[in-house]
Design a protein around this motif. Structure first.
Motif, short mmCIF file in Angstrom:
data_model
loop_
_atom_site.label_atom_id
_atom_site.label_comp_id
_atom_site.label_asym_id
_atom_site.label_seq_id
_atom_site.Cartn_x
_atom_site.Cartn_y
_atom_site.Cartn_z
N CYS A 1 38.21 24.83 -19.72
CA CYS A 1 37.95 23.57 -20.40
C CYS A 1 36.55 23.08 -20.02
O CYS A 1 36.26 22.88 -18.85
N HIS B 1 42.53 17.20 -22.33
CA HIS B 1 41.49 17.36 -23.34
C HIS B 1 41.93 18.29 -24.45
O HIS B 1 42.60 19.29 -24.19
N CYS C 1 43.79 21.58 -22.82
CA CYS C 1 43.38 22.22 -21.57
C CYS C 1 44.54 22.23 -20.58
O CYS C 1 45.55 21.56 -20.75
N ALA D 1 35.21 20.21 -20.48
CA ALA D 1 35.21 18.86 -19.92
C ALA D 1 35.63 18.90 -18.46
O ALA D 1 35.00 18.27 -17.61
N CYS D 2 36.68 19.64 -18.14
CA CYS D 2 37.14 19.70 -16.74
C CYS D 2 36.12 20.38 -15.85
O CYS D 2 35.90 19.97 -14.71
ZN LIG Z 1 40.20 19.47 -19.60
#
Ligand SMILES: [Zn+2]
Length: 108
Positions: free
Chosen positions: A64, A44, A39, A66-67
């Motif tokens: 991303c 990640h 990312c 997760a972000c």
């Molecule tokens: Zn990320």
């Protein structure tokens, strides 16, 4: 100056893409877009956390998961890569063509 930096500072525009989307041609002659495998924050693996890709205004945004799910969402949660050709029908994740770009971003 790397090619992706050329012409990025259009008058009146403060936003600019991170770079150009890199393509390759597979052995059947089809075009494949290469997306960064890590990312934008470098934290990640998009293979692991997942990503969403959509195009807007001539750029492909690779978000991303997760972000973006972080509370509050992390800054720089997506890559914005300029589409120099029509959106490719297929995409794969590979960091290697983007190593120079990632080095440039880290040094900022
Ligand atoms: Zn990320």
């Amino acid at each position: 100056m790397p090619a992706y930096a050329a012409g990025m500072d259009a008058p009146g525009s403060t936003w600019k893409p991170d770079g150009d989307l890199i393509y390759r041609t597979d052995r059947y002659g089809g075009r494949v877009g290469i997306l960064p495998a890590t990312c934008r924050n470098g934290e990640h693996s998009l293979h692991t956390v997942g990503y969403r890709a959509h195009d807007s205004e001539g750029c492909l945004r690779i978000v991303c998961q997760a972000c973006i799910s972080h509370v509050p969402p992390r800054l720089n949660n997506y890559w914005a890569l300029r589409l120099t050709e029509p959106t490719p029908p297929r995409a794969e994740l590979d960091d290697s063509p983007y190593e120079e770009l990632r080095r440039t971003l880290r040094s900022k």
